[in-house]
Scaffold this active site. Structure first.
Site, short mmCIF file in Angstrom:
data_model
loop_
_atom_site.label_atom_id
_atom_site.label_comp_id
_atom_site.label_asym_id
_atom_site.label_seq_id
_atom_site.Cartn_x
_atom_site.Cartn_y
_atom_site.Cartn_z
N PHE A 150 -3.00 4.69 -6.53
CA PHE A 150 -2.70 4.72 -7.97
C PHE A 150 -3.84 4.18 -8.82
O PHE A 150 -3.93 4.51 -10.00
CB PHE A 150 -1.42 3.93 -8.27
CG PHE A 150 -1.57 2.42 -8.17
CD1 PHE A 150 -2.13 1.68 -9.20
CD2 PHE A 150 -1.14 1.74 -7.04
CE1 PHE A 150 -2.28 0.31 -9.11
CE2 PHE A 150 -1.28 0.36 -6.94
CZ PHE A 150 -1.85 -0.36 -7.98
N LYS A 174 -2.54 14.65 -1.75
CA LYS A 174 -1.28 13.97 -2.06
C LYS A 174 -1.65 12.72 -2.84
O LYS A 174 -1.96 11.68 -2.29
CB LYS A 174 -0.54 13.60 -0.76
CG LYS A 174 0.99 13.42 -0.91
CD LYS A 174 1.43 12.38 -1.91
CE LYS A 174 1.24 10.96 -1.40
NZ LYS A 174 1.75 9.96 -2.43
N GLU A 177 2.24 8.89 -6.50
CA GLU A 177 3.34 9.35 -7.34
C GLU A 177 3.51 8.49 -8.58
O GLU A 177 4.29 8.84 -9.48
CB GLU A 177 4.65 9.36 -6.53
CG GLU A 177 5.19 8.02 -6.09
CD GLU A 177 4.56 7.46 -4.82
OE1 GLU A 177 5.16 6.56 -4.22
OE2 GLU A 177 3.45 7.92 -4.44
N SER A 227 -3.85 0.41 0.84
CA SER A 227 -3.73 -0.93 1.41
C SER A 227 -3.99 -0.91 2.92
O SER A 227 -3.86 0.14 3.57
CB SER A 227 -2.33 -1.49 1.15
OG SER A 227 -1.37 -0.78 1.92
N CYS A 282 -10.13 -2.07 -5.27
CA CYS A 282 -10.43 -2.65 -3.96
C CYS A 282 -11.81 -3.30 -3.93
O CYS A 282 -12.13 -4.01 -2.98
CB CYS A 282 -10.33 -1.59 -2.87
SG CYS A 282 -11.61 -0.32 -2.93
N GLU A 383 -4.32 -9.89 -0.41
CA GLU A 383 -4.93 -9.08 -1.46
C GLU A 383 -3.94 -9.01 -2.62
O GLU A 383 -2.90 -8.36 -2.53
CB GLU A 383 -5.25 -7.67 -0.95
CG GLU A 383 -5.95 -6.82 -2.00
CD GLU A 383 -6.19 -5.39 -1.56
OE1 GLU A 383 -7.17 -4.79 -2.03
OE2 GLU A 383 -5.39 -4.86 -0.76
#
Length: 500
Positions: A150, A174, A177, A227, A282, A383
């Site tokens: 995201f 993909k 969402e 992640s 990240c 994180e």
């Protein structure tokens, strides 16, 4: 009636048929603005089938045909920068200037893909033995998939599919969402640029869609950014199914500040790297390691700068930091700050109570700064993926490097110093995939490759650059002997081929 984001399959919008939808919110208001269709396994199968059918011709298309499309695509993306950035701001929440920067970094990889003719040149060795030549080429894989996060809904997809399709593959994307609209616009613009139907497909969904891609026999390779737990799962599952995998995981990026560093420059860098994009990246610096007696002064300088950052809606030109993606994520980030003092940290700035006037229902959190953090605390171990910066104190350079190398993550890291010898040692001794010397966020340019070490990467290939080309292609070596027309037949030799 709520707007619906549907799939893009075979060059057109395809309405979802699963009956399952996910909410898409405006993080600045907290309001649900859109719903996104969540694909069933059959819908994923339809996207893979479209990609497989398109591969029959795209996989054998000329390099000239592919690059002509990519050059037109690059021009369209450039013309629609603001439109893409506006979608990112509306669904992710980051400020418009930050969203524009995301688009620019994605465009770097489109530009790299435009030059794929050079990247795909083969090699030839002549006369390796008497009248024997050896050549090597790289060929596409087939249908490949990308599963993206995201936090960069345009950039990370653009780190994958332009290079993949330039190499002759077809692609099923993909996206997250949580902010799906940018991916559809990227696909629509690719079609406008002349990309044949089915070469790039977008299916929206959750774990059902992810598992369908990981298990589909016609998907040859999977790229992922997200992640560490999910990266590990994707690598294990796709690899078990015989797929090639590059799965980029999480991070806990450290910045080592030596006593000789320019502390103003280091503080500027720490604030930018920790709080930019609301810490939802990240490559964010989440741990500053202060060496020697500079800790107090460095923390004071960071605090002074952090207190001036203006938080507000991403579409307000005066905002420097936007909200977090969801209320649940905001609450999770806040929990690390509220629990920090009990675990020994000094809470220098507590941003957990922040609100924005007129947008009280948005997913707001302020900037938090934690000093004297211990390595066994939750705020250091996990994180956080939000605007929380931890400061740790060490006595020596060696102590700092040892602390950093003990982390299970190895994504990006930085050192701030005026000492070239110390910087050179750091570059060689630190266990991370990307290193910055007086550069806080060392994201490589497009023609180098991006990727970490340890729990920050699963698989053998980094993303984009030369590694990206190698990931989306496989090598083939041909050994050729042609008889000299003047020679008589030599007869049969059952011995081992002789090269000398």
């Amino acid at each position: 009636m709520t707007k619906t984001v549907n799939h893009w399959i075979g060059g057109k919008t395809v309405e979802g048929t699963s009956g399952q939808y996910g909410p898409v919110t405006d993080p600045a208001t907290g309001a649900v603005t859109t719903q996104v269709a969540l694909a069933s396994a059959d819908e994923v199968g339809a996207a893979v089938a479209a990609a497989k059918a398109a591969y029959a011709t795209w996989g054998t298309s000329s390099l000239a045909q592919r690059t002509a499309v990519l050059f037109r695509y690059r021009a369209l993306l450039d013309a629609h920068r603001d439109d893409i950035a506006a979608l990112i701001t509306a669904e992710h929440g980051k400020v418009h200037s930050d969203a524009l920067g995301e688009v620019a970094r994605g465009l770097e990889i489109v530009e790299l893909a435009c030059g794929i003719t050079t990247q795909l040149k083969g090699e030839l060795s002549t006369q390796v033995s008497n009248r024997v030549d050896v050549s090597s080429i790289r060929q596409s894989l087939g249908v490949v998939a990308g599963i993206t996060p995201f936090n960069f809904p345009a950039m990370v997809p653009m780190w994958m599919f332009p290079l993949a399709i330039a190499c002759g593959n077809t692609f099923v994307l993909k996206p997250s969402e949580k902010d799906p609209s940018a991916a559809n616009l990227l696909a629509e613009l690719a079609a406008e640029a002349g990309l044949p139907d089915g070469v790039l497909n977008v299916v929206h969904g959750d774990k059902v869609a992810v598992d369908a891609l990981l298990n589909h026999p016609d998907v040859a390779a999977v790229s992922f950014v997200g992640s560490t737990p999910i990266a590990r799962y994707i690598h294990a599952t796709a690899s078990a199914n015989g797929k090639r995998v590059q799965a980029l995981g999480g991070a806990k990026n450290h910045m080592l500040v030596l006593p000789d560093a320019d502390l103003d420059a280091a503080a500027d860098a720490a604030v930018s790297a920790a709080y930019g994009s609301a810490g939802e990246r990240c490559m964010a610096i989440s741990a500053v390691v202060a060496v020697g007696a500079i800790g107090d002064e460095l923390v004071a300088k960071i605090r002074e700068r952090a207190e001036k950052i203006k938080i507000g809606p991403g579409n307000d030109p005066t905002s420097e930091m936007g909200p977090l993606i969801t209320a649940a994520h905001r609450d999770k980030v806040a929990s690390y700050v509220t629990g920090a003092a009990a675990q020994g940290a000094e809470v220098v700035l507590d941003g957990t109570g922040h609100t924005v006037e007129g947008f009280e229902d948005g997913h707001w959190i302020g900037l938090s700064l934690l000093d004297k953090v211990s390595t066994d605390s939750d705020a250091y171990q996990d994180e956080i993926f939000g605007p929380v910066l931890c400061v740790l104190r060490v006595d020596t350079y060696e102590d700092g490097v040892a602390l950093m190398n003990a982390s299970p993550f190895g994504n990006g890291t930085a050192i701030f110093t005026r000492d070239g010898g110390a910087a050179r040692r750091f570059q060689l001794e630190i266990q991370a995939g990307m290193v910055g010397v007086n550069v806080p966020i060392p994201v490589p340019v497009g023609y180098h490759s991006f990727g970490g070490w340890k729990d920050s990467l699963f698989g053998d290939h980094h993303i984009y650059g030369n590694d990206g080309v190698h990931f989306y292609t496989r090598g083939k070596v041909t050994t050729t002997r042609w008889p000299d027309p003047a020679d008589a037949p030599a007869g049969v030799d059952l011995g081992f081929p002789r090269n000398h």
